[in-house]
Design an enzyme around this catalytic site. Structure first.
Site, mmCIF file in Angstrom:
data_model
loop_
_atom_site.group_PDB
_atom_site.id
_atom_site.type_symbol
_atom_site.label_atom_id
_atom_site.label_comp_id
_atom_site.label_asym_id
_atom_site.label_seq_id
_atom_site.Cartn_x
_atom_site.Cartn_y
_atom_site.Cartn_z
ATOM 1 C CG ASN A 192 -0.180 -0.113 2.509
ATOM 2 O OD1 ASN A 192 0.567 0.790 2.852
ATOM 3 N ND2 ASN A 192 -0.335 -1.223 3.212
ATOM 4 C CG ASP A 205 -6.980 -5.392 6.608
ATOM 5 O OD1 ASP A 205 -6.460 -5.487 7.737
ATOM 6 O OD2 ASP A 205 -7.635 -4.397 6.241
ATOM 7 C CE LYS A 243 8.752 -12.213 -14.401
ATOM 8 N NZ LYS A 243 9.426 -11.769 -15.610
HETATM 9 N N1 CTP Z 1 -3.916 -3.306 12.116
HETATM 10 C C1 CTP Z 1 -3.273 -4.428 12.614
HETATM 11 N N2 CTP Z 1 -3.307 -5.589 11.897
HETATM 12 C C2 CTP Z 1 -3.951 -5.665 10.719
HETATM 13 C C3 CTP Z 1 -4.616 -4.514 10.211
HETATM 14 C C4 CTP Z 1 -4.570 -3.358 10.939
HETATM 15 O O1 CTP Z 1 -2.692 -4.372 13.687
HETATM 16 N N3 CTP Z 1 -3.952 -6.811 10.058
HETATM 17 C C5 CTP Z 1 -3.878 -2.055 12.911
HETATM 18 C C6 CTP Z 1 -3.331 -0.839 12.171
HETATM 19 O O2 CTP Z 1 -1.942 -0.717 12.382
HETATM 20 C C7 CTP Z 1 -4.094 0.312 12.794
HETATM 21 C C8 CTP Z 1 -5.415 -0.313 13.183
HETATM 22 O O3 CTP Z 1 -5.202 -1.725 13.221
HETATM 23 O O4 CTP Z 1 -3.464 0.805 13.956
HETATM 24 C C9 CTP Z 1 -6.548 -0.007 12.250
HETATM 25 O O5 CTP Z 1 -6.177 -0.320 10.957
HETATM 26 P P1 CTP Z 1 -7.185 -0.198 9.740
HETATM 27 O O6 CTP Z 1 -6.591 -0.814 8.526
HETATM 28 O O7 CTP Z 1 -7.699 1.198 9.656
HETATM 29 O O8 CTP Z 1 -8.355 -1.065 10.289
HETATM 30 P P2 CTP Z 1 -8.885 -2.482 9.992
HETATM 31 O O9 CTP Z 1 -9.195 -3.063 11.318
HETATM 32 O O10 CTP Z 1 -7.981 -3.251 9.092
HETATM 33 O O11 CTP Z 1 -10.242 -2.125 9.280
HETATM 34 P P3 CTP Z 1 -10.579 -1.729 7.771
HETATM 35 O O12 CTP Z 1 -9.335 -1.984 6.947
HETATM 36 O O13 CTP Z 1 -11.709 -2.616 7.470
HETATM 37 O O14 CTP Z 1 -10.964 -0.274 7.814
#
Ligand code: CTP
Length: 287
Positions: free
Chosen positions: A99, A168, A178
């Site tokens: 990202n 996520d 590859k």
């Molecule tokens: N976070 C984490 N582990 C993940 C995803 C996110 O620890 N696999 C942490 C991020 O570092 C951040 C918080 O959770 O501090 C929120 O991250 P965000 O991506 O906004 O939230 P998500 O829970 O992943 O929700 P969404 O992507 O559905 O908005």
């Protein structure tokens, strides 16, 4: 200057081409690395007749920086794990899913915490940034590596600040060779990554947990939901669609929400300034 034990601030001012010269830039990086603070010059009319970057910043800006640098050491009782940057989830030896996180917010937090006297472990995904002085850097790639690096430090830390943009999902399969171009479309199946912060929230163990919420709408409602679901003490929410509040810039527009329900909307400011607001808020929670 080399003999002083005092913090040092350097405000370079010169011709724009001198300032942009790679030798000078390399020397500035070297100075930063050993702990000198460098104030970026301003832009505009230069004494040599050129226009551009190289002006001595306004006295007010220099004064602000000095005040900031001399801020008292109020985090000496903390050992903080700060995460930063993106995670990279490999598809094959050449490609990955990632990202747009630059890591700047996390590095600003690590720098601010170290300056205020905390012991800081910075666990960082791949970024172009240099670890701030006095900070222990652990470099990771995937969410799984980040999780392990945090767990390794968890027992001995007093808090975790999760500024990293953790992916996520990761590709269900890693291809050791590859992936070659085919004729039709290519499908990639993704498996969920562990939610690291949620796991820490379940474990808790008296640690202070600070999360971030990067949102594109319903900022406060989404952030509060994450605060509760992940059992956090504080969440820093920002609307990434707002000018000056997105990924990769040097500024942010954030709202801090804590477990008591206190909400603080902050104006546009540098990520360095925001880092200090976050730790000021942490101290109010400690009290
Ligand atoms: N976070 C984490 N582990 C993940 C995803 C996110 O620890 N696999 C942490 C991020 O570092 C951040 C918080 O959770 O501090 C929120 O991250 P965000 O991506 O906004 O939230 P998500 O829970 O992943 O929700 P969404 O992507 O559905 O908005």
């Amino acid at each position: 200057l080399m003999a002083t034990q005092a913090p040092v601030l350097i405000a370079p001012a010169m011709n724009i081409h001198m300032y942009e010269n790679p030798i000078l830039q390399e020397n500035l990086r070297k100075l930063r690395r050993v702990g000198y603070e460098i104030l970026e010059p301003g832009e505009g009319y230069l004494a040599c007749g050129y226009e551009g970057k190289g002006r001595l910043p306004d006295p007010e800006a220099i004064l602000d920086q000095i005040r900031w640098q001399l801020k008292k050491k109020d985090l000496t009782n903390e050992k903080l794990v700060v995460t930063a940057g993106p995670s990279r989830e490999p598809l094959d030896p050449i490609r990955y899913i990632s990202n747009r996180s630059s890591g700047k917010m996390g590095y600003a937090l690590a720098r601010a915490a170290a300056r205020r006297g905390a012991e800081v472990v910075l666990i960082s995904g791949p970024t172009a940034l240099m670890a701030p002085p006095g900070v222990k850097l652990t470099a990771v790639n995937t969410a799984a590596e980040m999780r392990q690096a945090i767990l390794d430090e968890y027992a001995t830390c007093t808090g975790v600040v999760m500024a990293a943009a953790v992916a996520d999902y990761h590709p269900a399969q890693f291809s050791a060779d590859k992936i070659k171009r085919g004729t039709g479309s290519l499908q990639v199946r993704l498996e969920p990554n562990p939610d690291i912060l949620k796991e820490l929230g379940q474990r808790k163990d008296g640690k202070l947990l600070i999360g971030f919420a990067a949102e594109t709408g319903n900022l406060e409602a989404n952030a509060e939901k994450k605060l509760r679901e992940k059992n956090l003490d504080m969440i820093v929410a920002n609307d990434v669609t707002r000018e000056g509040g997105g990924f990769d810039g040097d500024t942010n527009i954030a709202t801090i929400i804590d477990r008591r329900g206190a909400t603080r909307s902050l104006p546009l400011m540098s990520k360095d300034e925001l880092a200090d607001h976050i730790f000021d808020h942490l101290l109010t929670l400690r009290r």
